[in-house]
Design an enzyme around this catalytic site. Sequence first.
Site, mmCIF file in Angstrom:
data_model
loop_
_atom_site.group_PDB
_atom_site.id
_atom_site.type_symbol
_atom_site.label_atom_id
_atom_site.label_comp_id
_atom_site.label_asym_id
_atom_site.label_seq_id
_atom_site.Cartn_x
_atom_site.Cartn_y
_atom_site.Cartn_z
ATOM 1 N N ASP A 55 22.011 -8.307 -1.532
ATOM 2 C CA ASP A 55 21.483 -7.479 -0.832
ATOM 3 C C ASP A 55 21.123 -6.030 -1.656
ATOM 4 O OD1 ASP A 55 21.731 -4.806 0.617
ATOM 5 O OD2 ASP A 55 23.625 -5.228 1.292
ATOM 6 N N TYR A 152 11.741 7.129 6.191
ATOM 7 C CA TYR A 152 10.163 6.680 5.842
ATOM 8 C C TYR A 152 9.640 6.911 5.691
ATOM 9 C CZ TYR A 152 8.757 1.533 8.459
ATOM 10 O OH TYR A 152 8.021 0.675 8.501
ATOM 11 N N LYS A 156 7.871 4.512 2.668
ATOM 12 C CA LYS A 156 6.427 3.989 2.690
ATOM 13 C C LYS A 156 5.015 4.760 2.051
ATOM 14 C CE LYS A 156 8.367 0.443 4.662
ATOM 15 N NZ LYS A 156 8.379 -0.556 4.231
#
Length: 259
Positions: A55, A152, A156
């Site tokens: 994980d 997010y 990125k």
Amino acid sequence: MSRIFITGSTDGLGLAAARTLISQGHDVVLHARSRERAAAISETSATALGLVTGDLASAAETRSVADQVNAIGRMDAVIHNAGIYLERSRGETPEGHARTLAVNVLAPYLLTAWITRPDRLIYLTSGMHRSGGSSLDDIDWKRRPWNASQAYSESKLHIATLAAAIARHWPDVLSNAVDPGWVPTKMGGAGAPDDLEMGHLTQTWLATSDDDAAKVSGGYWYHRQQREAAAEVGDVGFQDALVQKLGELTGVRLIAERQ
């Protein structure tokens, strides 16, 4: 033929890339978050060079993933494909980090440090990176109210910047960022407008092709075309500040230790 490791290769773009590379005769090492996820791709893994589990939200399990890969042997390329999208809350990893940051940025950073250096590195980013912003003050979301979309976008931006920083500091490695587009995967949703095949063929091409066009470093790619990334990605000061911040958060100094 090349030996390629792909993170997050049990579904979506990662699995599509793996199947394409295997069909071309390459040796592919798959990655699954858990044994249950691994079992779901038994047909593909039977044709792969290997499969590792762990994980990526956990630094300890990320270390295990790196050790498993290194035990198989040196990779020619690593495709950092694994990622999570709109998390409902900040969450908290075993190390206390926001899950989006841990999986999308810290894990590829750590894997880059711990996996024997390959010839090529490919990091998946997103067009949403342009909304990331240049502040590195609270990238772990410990003080700000949680905003899934912003988290997010920032992740990125950070991964595209990391790709550019590595290209600058490691001249012996081809390091590139790829925007696969908004494609109809489980993450992107069934209504996503971009082409799923083109969404994974850029990274497989960059990982293996001997075309002169693919043997470049520091690029930001979309559908096999170089595009202009956000200004921060090419900003040397921002690159170095980000690498320093990630080193502080993880306790691993990527550039200094690996030059």
